[in-house]
Motif scaffolding. Structure first.
Motif, PDB file in Angstrom:
ATOM      1  N   VAL A  28      34.974  60.887  54.107  1.00 22.74           N
ATOM      2  CA  VAL A  28      34.415  62.189  53.724  1.00 22.74           C
ATOM      3  C   VAL A  28      35.326  63.352  54.125  1.00 22.74           C
ATOM      4  O   VAL A  28      35.270  64.426  53.516  1.00 22.74           O
ATOM      5  N   ASP A  34      29.335  47.859  56.157  1.00 22.91           N
ATOM      6  CA  ASP A  34      30.437  47.795  55.191  1.00 22.91           C
ATOM      7  C   ASP A  34      30.622  46.350  54.743  1.00 22.91           C
ATOM      8  O   ASP A  34      30.375  45.418  55.513  1.00 22.91           O
ATOM      9  N   ASP A  66      27.039  56.193  50.874  1.00 25.24           N
ATOM     10  CA  ASP A  66      28.443  56.388  50.470  1.00 25.24           C
ATOM     11  C   ASP A  66      29.033  55.065  49.963  1.00 25.24           C
ATOM     12  O   ASP A  66      30.185  54.759  50.219  1.00 25.24           O
TER      13      ASP A  66
HETATM   14  C1  LIG Z   1      33.751  55.904  50.486  1.00 25.22           C
HETATM   15  S1  LIG Z   1      33.979  54.588  51.596  1.00 25.22           S
HETATM   16  C2  LIG Z   1      33.039  55.057  53.005  1.00 25.22           C
HETATM   17  C3  LIG Z   1      33.662  56.141  53.811  1.00 25.22           C
HETATM   18  C4  LIG Z   1      32.888  56.525  55.051  1.00 25.22           C
HETATM   19  N1  LIG Z   1      31.505  56.843  54.757  1.00 25.22           N
HETATM   20  C5  LIG Z   1      33.542  57.736  55.688  1.00 25.22           C
HETATM   21  O1  LIG Z   1      33.387  58.814  55.158  1.00 25.22           O
HETATM   22  O2  LIG Z   1      34.198  57.589  56.721  1.00 25.22           O
HETATM   23  C6  LIG Z   1      32.973  53.363  50.884  1.00 25.22           C
HETATM   24  C7  LIG Z   1      32.922  52.062  51.637  1.00 25.22           C
HETATM   25  O3  LIG Z   1      31.755  51.400  51.221  1.00 25.22           O
HETATM   26  C8  LIG Z   1      31.997  50.010  51.160  1.00 25.22           C
HETATM   27  N2  LIG Z   1      31.011  49.512  50.208  1.00 25.22           N
HETATM   28  C9  LIG Z   1      30.882  49.811  48.907  1.00 25.22           C
HETATM   29  N3  LIG Z   1      29.783  49.228  48.373  1.00 25.22           N
HETATM   30  C10 LIG Z   1      29.205  48.545  49.405  1.00 25.22           C
HETATM   31  C11 LIG Z   1      28.043  47.762  49.534  1.00 25.22           C
HETATM   32  N4  LIG Z   1      27.210  47.530  48.510  1.00 25.22           N
HETATM   33  N5  LIG Z   1      27.761  47.225  50.746  1.00 25.22           N
HETATM   34  C12 LIG Z   1      28.569  47.453  51.810  1.00 25.22           C
HETATM   35  N6  LIG Z   1      29.669  48.187  51.756  1.00 25.22           N
HETATM   36  C13 LIG Z   1      29.988  48.732  50.558  1.00 25.22           C
HETATM   37  C14 LIG Z   1      33.433  49.855  50.771  1.00 25.22           C
HETATM   38  O4  LIG Z   1      33.958  48.666  51.352  1.00 25.22           O
HETATM   39  C15 LIG Z   1      34.072  51.109  51.391  1.00 25.22           C
HETATM   40  O5  LIG Z   1      34.670  50.807  52.604  1.00 25.22           O
END
Ligand SMILES: C[S@@+](CC[C@H](N)C(=O)[O-])C[C@H]1O[C@@H](n2cnc3c(N)ncnc32)[C@H](O)[C@@H]1O
Length: 226
Positions: free
Chosen positions: A55, A103, A149
């Protein structure tokens, strides 16, 4: 004589161009942010170098502030990557608070764990590796904040899970809801854009939440649970 010219649609005077999502005003907003500590600064650098979509500090500060505003003690995060936003939540909830990290990628979780130790917040964070939606659906308690997210195609499905797991007065917060402006496209083809449009419409129409999209960075939707 009748004027048959098509009328130009005029916008109300209070509809100013949104300066906050790009350009020099955005630079100004970022220049105002206080310096982050060594761990967060290192994470920002790592994320930038490895194209990890965190973010970033402007949105993280909003998350931190929102948590303080409602005195949040429990946060469930869907999609935590290397744990950057998780650390901001952990600091906001304080020593007695609890944050759930999720994650799908175990390498992310491993890296995040190291950062949590170094940031001194490891004891407030529970890590889950796997599908965040599945982990959320297993939760029996109601959280103060649920932060979304994950992959954008999953957003409408996340919304269906959230309401029963959020306390009255709690916040449902979602990142990337303006999707680099693609939400304003006339005929979007990209599945992610379509999912975000569906999500935003459902969220605004929902009787469970009072929602506003904050047009900071890529758009943050904040829904207050009624
Ligand atoms: C945008 S990043 C998150 C960034 C974090 N919120 C930050 O701002 O520091 C999205 C993450 O979500 C994970 N992800 C996406 N879909 C997912 C799901 N259904 N279950 C678990 N993890 C998921 C991906 O592996 C990725 O690392």
């Amino acid at each position: 004589m009748a004027d048959n010219k098509p009328k130009k649609e005029s916008k109300p005077s209070w509809r100013h161009y949104n300066f906050t999502t790009a350009g020099p005003v955005d630079d100004y907003l970022y220049s105002m942010l206080p310096k982050r500590d060594e761990v967060l600064a290192e994470m920002e650098e790592y994320a930038s170098k490895h194209s990890i979509p965190i973010v970033g500090p402007a949105v993280a500060r909003v998350l931190y502030q929102l948590a303080l505003m409602i005195n949040a003690k429990t946060v469930f995060e869907l999609g935590s990557a290397i744990g950057y936003s998780t650390i901001w939540w952990a600091r906001a909830v304080g020593k007695e608070g609890r944050v759930i990290y999720t994650d799908g990628d175990s390498k992310n979780a491993e890296r995040a764990r190291g950062y949590f130790e170094r940031a001194g917040v490891a004891d407030r964070i529970t890590l889950h590796t796997g599908d965040a939606l599945e982990v959320l659906s297993e939760q029996k308690e109601q959280f103060d904040i649920i932060f979304n997210d994950v992959d954008k195609e999953d957003y409408p499905r996340v919304l269906r899970l959230v309401s029963p797991r959020l306390r009255k007065g709690g916040l449902f917060i979602t990142d990337n809801v303006l999707w680099s402006g693609r939400v304003a496209q006339k005929n979007p083809k990209q599945p992610q854009t379509k999912a975000i449009l569906e999500f935003n419409r459902l969220l605004y129409d929902s009787g469970d939440f009072v929602t506003t999209i904050l047009p900071i960075r890529d758009g943050v939707a904040v829904g207050l649970k009624k």
